[in-house]
Design a protein around this motif. Structure first.
Motif, short mmCIF file in Angstrom:
data_model
loop_
_atom_site.label_atom_id
_atom_site.label_comp_id
_atom_site.label_asym_id
_atom_site.label_seq_id
_atom_site.Cartn_x
_atom_site.Cartn_y
_atom_site.Cartn_z
N TYR A 1 -11.47 10.69 -4.15
CA TYR A 1 -10.09 10.44 -4.51
C TYR A 1 -9.51 11.74 -5.10
O TYR A 1 -10.12 12.35 -5.97
CB TYR A 1 -9.98 9.28 -5.51
CG TYR A 1 -8.55 8.99 -5.89
CD1 TYR A 1 -7.55 9.03 -4.92
CD2 TYR A 1 -8.19 8.69 -7.19
CE1 TYR A 1 -6.24 8.78 -5.25
CE2 TYR A 1 -6.87 8.43 -7.53
CZ TYR A 1 -5.90 8.48 -6.55
OH TYR A 1 -4.59 8.24 -6.89
N THR B 1 -12.26 -3.04 -2.71
CA THR B 1 -12.13 -2.69 -4.13
C THR B 1 -11.84 -1.20 -4.29
O THR B 1 -12.00 -0.41 -3.38
CB THR B 1 -13.42 -3.06 -4.88
OG1 THR B 1 -14.53 -2.48 -4.21
CG2 THR B 1 -13.59 -4.56 -4.95
N ASP B 2 -11.39 -0.85 -5.49
CA ASP B 2 -10.91 0.49 -5.79
C ASP B 2 -11.87 1.20 -6.75
O ASP B 2 -12.89 0.65 -7.14
CB ASP B 2 -9.49 0.38 -6.35
CG ASP B 2 -9.46 -0.36 -7.69
OD1 ASP B 2 -10.47 -0.40 -8.41
OD2 ASP B 2 -8.40 -0.91 -8.03
N PRO C 1 -2.88 -0.54 -13.31
CA PRO C 1 -2.95 -1.69 -12.40
C PRO C 1 -1.64 -2.49 -12.42
O PRO C 1 -0.92 -2.51 -13.42
CB PRO C 1 -4.11 -2.52 -12.94
CG PRO C 1 -4.29 -2.10 -14.35
CD PRO C 1 -3.84 -0.67 -14.42
N HIS D 1 2.14 1.85 -3.42
CA HIS D 1 1.13 2.45 -4.31
C HIS D 1 0.99 3.95 -4.04
O HIS D 1 0.88 4.75 -4.98
CB HIS D 1 -0.22 1.75 -4.17
CG HIS D 1 -1.10 1.94 -5.37
ND1 HIS D 1 -1.79 3.11 -5.60
CD2 HIS D 1 -1.36 1.15 -6.43
CE1 HIS D 1 -2.46 3.01 -6.73
NE2 HIS D 1 -2.21 1.84 -7.26
N HIS E 1 0.85 -1.21 0.00
CA HIS E 1 0.00 0.00 0.00
C HIS E 1 0.88 1.25 0.00
O HIS E 1 0.61 2.21 -0.73
CB HIS E 1 -0.93 -0.04 1.22
CG HIS E 1 -1.81 1.14 1.39
ND1 HIS E 1 -2.58 1.67 0.36
CD2 HIS E 1 -2.06 1.93 2.46
CE1 HIS E 1 -3.26 2.72 0.81
NE2 HIS E 1 -2.96 2.89 2.07
N TYR F 1 -8.09 -3.92 -4.95
CA TYR F 1 -6.81 -3.19 -4.78
C TYR F 1 -5.75 -4.23 -4.47
O TYR F 1 -5.90 -5.01 -3.53
CB TYR F 1 -7.01 -2.20 -3.63
CG TYR F 1 -5.85 -1.29 -3.31
CD1 TYR F 1 -5.27 -0.50 -4.29
CD2 TYR F 1 -5.37 -1.19 -2.01
CE1 TYR F 1 -4.22 0.37 -3.97
CE2 TYR F 1 -4.34 -0.33 -1.69
CZ TYR F 1 -3.76 0.45 -2.68
OH TYR F 1 -2.73 1.29 -2.36
N GLY G 1 -6.15 3.64 -2.69
CA GLY G 1 -6.60 2.47 -1.94
C GLY G 1 -7.63 2.78 -0.86
O GLY G 1 -8.23 1.87 -0.30
#
Lengths: 134, 134, 134, 134
Positions: free
Chosen positions: C71, B14-15, A57, A30, A27, B21, C12
């Motif tokens: 986001y 989920t993203d 992704p 990312h 994480h 994710y 995330g």
């Protein structure tokens, strides 16, 4: 020169042993990648997704965890571009703790994808040119 | 025969692209490993830590994500023992979606550690004997 | 004057609707509380736990989410001390998005706890004095 | 009769004190709500979002945590419908540990939302009728 960024380990990132739960290290990678896109590629990852409908992704990721990251550490993530393909990008992460000890190494391959169709696409030219330069 | 277990993808996993994710795929692997310990090694991972003071932190993990896992999928994780060392254990995970498509493969090396001293130790004999048998 | 801190919403943290999954808003509050302890109380929350063996688990928390956090938002969390008891502390959080819109309000009661015995204890005097001053 | 469901506490859900990090208790509530929709309302929450474009974001949530949930616990979540409005739904959660001790109580208000426009909408009739019946 590689890009680097810092993340403070928060209480919720750690496990009963007081160490960062390893999925959270990914994480962190990312988050570092998101900051890398903003800083190096000149576009916030959220705008890339919303306006250009392109996401990156992960298709392959390898991590080596040599020393634990602990609650209280300010983690340094150094991000380097290892390879730029037509559709794919390989990034390397060197992850150090507050004392400067390299605790983890991560190598990640991401692929440019149209987030609507979930199909791979060429890396947008404006991003590509920045990735090659650094 | 490999051990297998199922995890339903939850909304929070989920993203914005509607896909799991990727750090959460590693979280699924850890949950599968915990269930593997309980089922195959005869000890709940929490008791291993609390009573025997032994944990199995990850020192190396490689993941390949070929197809995305989506919200609504019931993920199947097949866990196999690839290698049993004196202190280390190598596990393989084949991860499939609800349609039976193999979406991801993960290979993980964990090391037995005393959770108090953070030093590596030999895999406890009672666990080792079970790991070798399957 | 209340303490305030900023957290960037990461990929995330968001859900398939592109909004911050609400449990992560509480995670943001906890991160803000950790920074509050460091900045206002003069002790890193990790040291408080490791050296003084005191933590502040949440016993009651109420959240109102009026507008979604998205986001790309840089979230501002303003933390104020609402009440200081002998063992308990009540904190308020006003949470705004990048445009300065107040999106969420949270009120949290935490209790000082000995992390070894899991028993409640008096708030350490050195922290208490700082909490009362602000 | 209230709906109930079980969730095993996983290693990654817990904190350095060995207790479930409280935002994860709200994550458990959301998972329970998703299962409630599938079981009681006859529609998987993922299909509701993808096919009917309706989600139920949380606008208000209050939690009381009386006893900690620990690693190794199998948590029982009892979900009850407290109120059904035109657009909003109030759910109550009684959360117990493996020994049957009620550790937490949560009250949550969610609002039906069009996930494309982010506007509130009436609760779909097919769901409403099931919510009223139980």
């Amino acid at each position: 020169m590689p890009f680097s960024t810092r993340i403070s380990v928060s209480f919720g990132d750690t496990d009963p042993a007081g160490l960062v739960y390893f999925p959270n290290i990914f994480h962190y990678c990312h988050i570092a990648m998101e900051r890398f896109f903003e800083s190096i590629c000149g576009v916030h990852y959220s705008r890339l997704i919303e306006e250009q409908h392109v996401g990156f992704p992960t298709v392959k990721i390898d991590g080596e965890f040599n020393s634990p990251l602990r609650y209280g550490d300010v983690v340094n993530l150094e991000v380097s571009v290892l390879e730029v393909g037509n559709k794919s990008l390989t990034l390397g992460y060197t992850i150090s703790n507050s004392s400067g000890v390299a605790c983890a190494n991560v190598k990640q391959i991401v692929v440019a994808m149209d987030v609507r169709s979930h199909q791979s696409v060429a890396i947008p030219a404006a991003i590509r040119v920045r990735l090659i330069k650094i």
